[in-house]
Design an enzyme around this catalytic site. Structure first.
Site, PDB file in Angstrom:
ATOM      1  N   ASP A 110      59.224  44.327  55.403  1.00  0.00           N
ATOM      2  CA  ASP A 110      59.186  44.808  54.024  1.00  0.00           C
ATOM      3  C   ASP A 110      58.672  43.672  53.145  1.00  0.00           C
ATOM      4  OD1 ASP A 110      59.531  46.325  51.818  1.00  0.00           O
ATOM      5  OD2 ASP A 110      61.726  46.277  51.818  1.00  0.00           O
ATOM      6  N   ASP A 156      53.729  48.848  51.479  1.00  0.00           N
ATOM      7  CA  ASP A 156      54.308  47.514  51.658  1.00  0.00           C
ATOM      8  C   ASP A 156      55.417  47.453  52.703  1.00  0.00           C
ATOM      9  OD1 ASP A 156      56.110  48.982  50.268  1.00  0.00           O
ATOM     10  OD2 ASP A 156      56.541  47.476  48.745  1.00  0.00           O
ATOM     11  N   GLU A 157      55.439  48.393  53.615  1.00  0.00           N
ATOM     12  CA  GLU A 157      56.542  48.466  54.564  1.00  0.00           C
ATOM     13  C   GLU A 157      56.073  49.057  55.878  1.00  0.00           C
ATOM     14  OE1 GLU A 157      60.658  50.556  54.029  1.00  0.00           O
ATOM     15  OE2 GLU A 157      59.345  51.124  52.388  1.00  0.00           O
TER      16      GLU A 157
END
Lengths: 379, 367
Positions: free
Chosen positions: A8, A104-105
């Site tokens: 993350d 973003d993960e």
């Protein structure tokens, strides 16, 4: 045994801005809209801003009140998308099985790959270092035997964290956590559980499987196992896009359905063109409405055959709008297509002129890079 | 009402009308079976809002009368009775029907026969007479292509079209189309759209002996099929049927003739490659060899070749395997002829020895 890693990025959009603008470092940076934006919502904020109580999904106005000296930026989505791609290239070096959850993960299935590293901590640090080398941004990493625990682990120490939970630790580690940490427990489920005096995962373990299934159906079975840290979901690499969509927030709330329909038509034209450009067809059409009080609804309709024409998307979306719109003022409207496929059944009675018209419109609109030809309903 | 009937006769009648009995209805009487005995004949009737089926058998009538019985109990009871005589007797003082068979005696609650909708087909307007097994075959070779949808569009029914020389049945779900015709002199001009469900029920009850004839007639906005020992009355579907002639291709790039059984077996295997969606099979044809390929991203792929009679150049086209299988299952000839055209053009299939059964099938777009 499986080794799953969840990565993350730390306050992704804000960190990118701080990286590119040294003067922003150490300051509360809030991405989502300018300070005077009456309509924006916080999409990310730096850790400095979080100290003031700002968090994502909060209206900009409220963030301004909490953090009047914050630096408010509208954000640059194209830039973030580009960086996200670079990060995904880093993942590919570590594992062939990557599931990107969002910009973003991601989950990485590291099963078998752990032998290539000295230890699990060394492996986690190697990924973090490789991301930093590529894009100069920090990430938090969780490593565990399954997706559920790995995701909680990456969130455990942030920013720049690395948390490894071994199989035998899971039970004790989860025990004191609030039940809302469990994937799938939203407000409603949490309310029911609170009424039973159940607040922590440890307390949830006292419920029998039968009891949970009786109250929550299929979902109850998941709760039973997740409370015990058991999760058999596989990391699913996304080979192709799962959905496409477009939404827009109005400057002023809209009550006039005619205006909503017109905006919907414009969004449909954009989504339809994108669908066709990618050679895709969709079976499910979804509309999203956010009302002035921020309640948000999504409503879907699935068609018997996959489609890609603006007319069909619009007809379906418009029907959903008519049926679900209610009367409250609307601040955001969106349309999404899912269940995408490249394979479709041709039909016997279709009008070849329709297809020709669509092709021509797409060609012209692509050539001039803006919709120079439109359907009447958009005007 | 009092009569004696053979168990197998009564059961046969009940099985014919069973599927027309309403499962649940705003009028509870329609969830019952209507019985009437008169002049040595028992009439059994089931009905819902769109379909009525009536069947007859001979009985020994002691006293005439009519009544309605709860179908959900009555039919399973008769099914379970031993073969032989069944005596049925109304006990009017108790509003009960007494049934005696073998060593058993049963009392059933009754509903009033007067409340059950009447069926009067005397004013029907005959359209055509046709042999029962012939109509059954024509239905079997078309009905599978109707649209499987609970709606009431014209595509959920079979088009029955008559001229002075022939009768034609057409079905389509807009992905494929079945066309079937038979010569039938002395017919009249008509075109009606009969719900697929009615046709499926007809298939179930049409006798298979060559001698039996049935009459197709109109009664207002309903169609009546009159058999020797049964009558089927169905609502017709409204709406306009599209011009099917326009979509039947007159030519193609390539024509192949293949043995039905082998092709069916090969496609049955190809059809397994469909986990996420329908299995798609690609026909790749060159130099008298038909190559069949299908794949599923979650499962794997299959490929096999078949030697066929081949006229024309090369061709490549993809179809839903199920669509082709459904047609092959209804072909009685040993060989099937398939005409294919490159690009997104329809293919056309028919039994190798007949032009009377045509199956038009649209390909699948693949990338």
């Amino acid at each position: 045994m499986a080794v799953i890693m969840h990565v993350d990025m730390d306050s992704f959009f804000a960190s990118v801005e701080q990286r590119d603008h040294p003067e922003l470092r150490g300051k509360p940076v809030i991405i989502g809209g300018r300070k005077d934006s009456r309509r924006g919502v916080v999409s990310t904020c730096s850790y400095e801003a979080r100290k003031f109580g700002v968090h994502s999904a909060m209206p900009i106005g409220q963030a301004v009140r909490l953090c009047p000296d914050g630096i408010f930026l509208p954000g640059n989505h194209d830039k973030y998308e580009k960086i996200s791609k670079e990060i995904r290239q880093v993942f590919a070096k570590f594992s062939p099985v990557v599931e990107n959850l969002s910009i973003d993960e991601a989950f990485l299935d590291m099963t078998g790959c752990e032998h290539l590293h000295r230890s699990l901590p060394a492996m986690g640090n190697a990924v973090k270092q490789a991301i930093y080398d590529a894009v100069q941004l920090s990430a938090s990493v969780g490593i565990a035997p399954n997706k559920f625990v790995a995701k909680l682990a990456s969130d455990y120490r942030k920013p720049d964290g690395l948390t490894i939970i071994a199989l035998e630790q899971i039970k004790d580690w989860l025990a004191p956590m609030p039940v809302t940490n469990i994937w799938g427990i939203g407000e409603k489920t949490a309310e029911i559980l609170a009424a039973w005096q159940i607040h922590t995962i440890q307390e949830l373990r006292h419920c029998s499987k039968t009891q949970l299934i009786q109250y929550f159906g299929k979902h109850g079975r998941n709760l039973y196992w997740l409370a015990r840290g058991v999760d058999h979901r596989a990391v699913e690499p996304d080979t192709e896009a799962k959905s496409m969509g477009k939404e827009t927030t109005f400057r002023e709330n809209v009550t006039d359905t005619a205006v909503l329909r017109q905006v919907l038509a414009k969004l449909v034209a954009l989504v339809g063109a994108r669908l066709r450009k990618n050679g895709l067809w969709a079976r499910t059409i979804t509309i999203k409405l956010r009302y002035s009080d921020f309640t948000t609804i999504t409503r879907s309709s699935s068609l018997p055959q996959p489609i890609n024409s603006d007319d069909t998307i619009f007809e379906t979306a418009d029907r959903l709008l008519k049926k679900n719109r209610g009367t409250a003022p609307v601040r955001l409207i969106g349309v999404y297509v899912t269940q995408l496929t490249t394979v479709t059944q041709a039909t016997l009675f279709s009008d070849p002129r329709e297809d020709k018209l669509t092709k021509l419109m797409d060609q012209l609109n692509t050539r001039y890079d803006k919709p120079i030809l439109r359907k009447g309903r958009e005007l | 009402m009092q009569f004696t009937v053979m168990q197998d006769d009564l059961l046969r009648c009940l099985q014919m009308v069973e599927k027309a009995v309403a499962v649940r209805d705003t009028a509870p009487i329609l969830t019952g079976v209507y019985l009437e005995c008169q002049n040595g004949r028992l009439t059994v009737r089931g009905s819902d809002s769109e379909l009525t089926i009536e069947a007859y058998c001979s009985v020994e009538v002691v006293q005439e009368g009519n009544l309605v019985l709860e179908a959900k109990f009555f039919i399973p009871l008769i099914r379970r009775l031993p073969a032989g005589e069944v005596t049925v007797k109304l006990r009017p003082e108790q509003q009960m029907l007494e049934i005696n068979a073998g060593s058993g005696s049963f009392q059933l609650m009754i509903m009033s026969g007067e409340e059950y909708p009447e069926l009067d087909i005397a004013g029907r307007e005959p359209l055509v007479n046709i042999s029962s097994p012939l109509l059954a075959k024509m239905i079997r070779q078309t009905v599978y292509a109707t649209e499987k949808d609970s709606g009431h569009s014209a595509f959920t029914g079979l088009l029955m079209e008559g001229t002075s020389e022939e009768i034609r049945l057409v079905a389509t779900d807009s992905s494929r189309l079945c066309f079937n015709r038979q010569q039938l002199p002395h017919g009249s001009e008509f075109d009606i759209i009969v719900p697929a469900r009615t046709c499926t029920e007809l298939l179930r009850i049409l006798p298979s002996d060559d001698e039996s004839l049935l009459e197709i007639s109109l009664l207002g906005n309903q169609v009546v099929f009159t058999l020797e020992d049964a009558v089927v009355v169905s609502r017709l579907l409204e709406g306009k049927y599209p011009d099917y002639n326009r979509v039947i291709p007159k030519s193609g790039d390539v024509e192949i003739t293949a043995p039905c059984q082998e092709l069916r077996a090969a496609l049955g295997r190809a059809n397994l490659m469909g986990k996420r969606g329908p299995a798609i099979v690609t026909f790749d044809l060159a130099d008298g060899v038909l190559n069949l390929r299908s794949q599923d991203p979650d499962l794997g792929e299959s490929e096999e070749t078949l030697v066929v009679e081949h006229v024309g150049e090369e061709v490549k086209s993809s179809f839903q395997a199920r669509f082709i299988l459904e047609m092959l299952r209804t072909v009685e000839s040993e060989k099937v002829t398939i005409r294919l055209t490159n690009g997104l053009n329809p293919g056309i299939m028919r039994p190798a020895d007949s032009e009377d059964y045509l199956y038009v099938i649209m390909p699948v777009r693949t990338v």
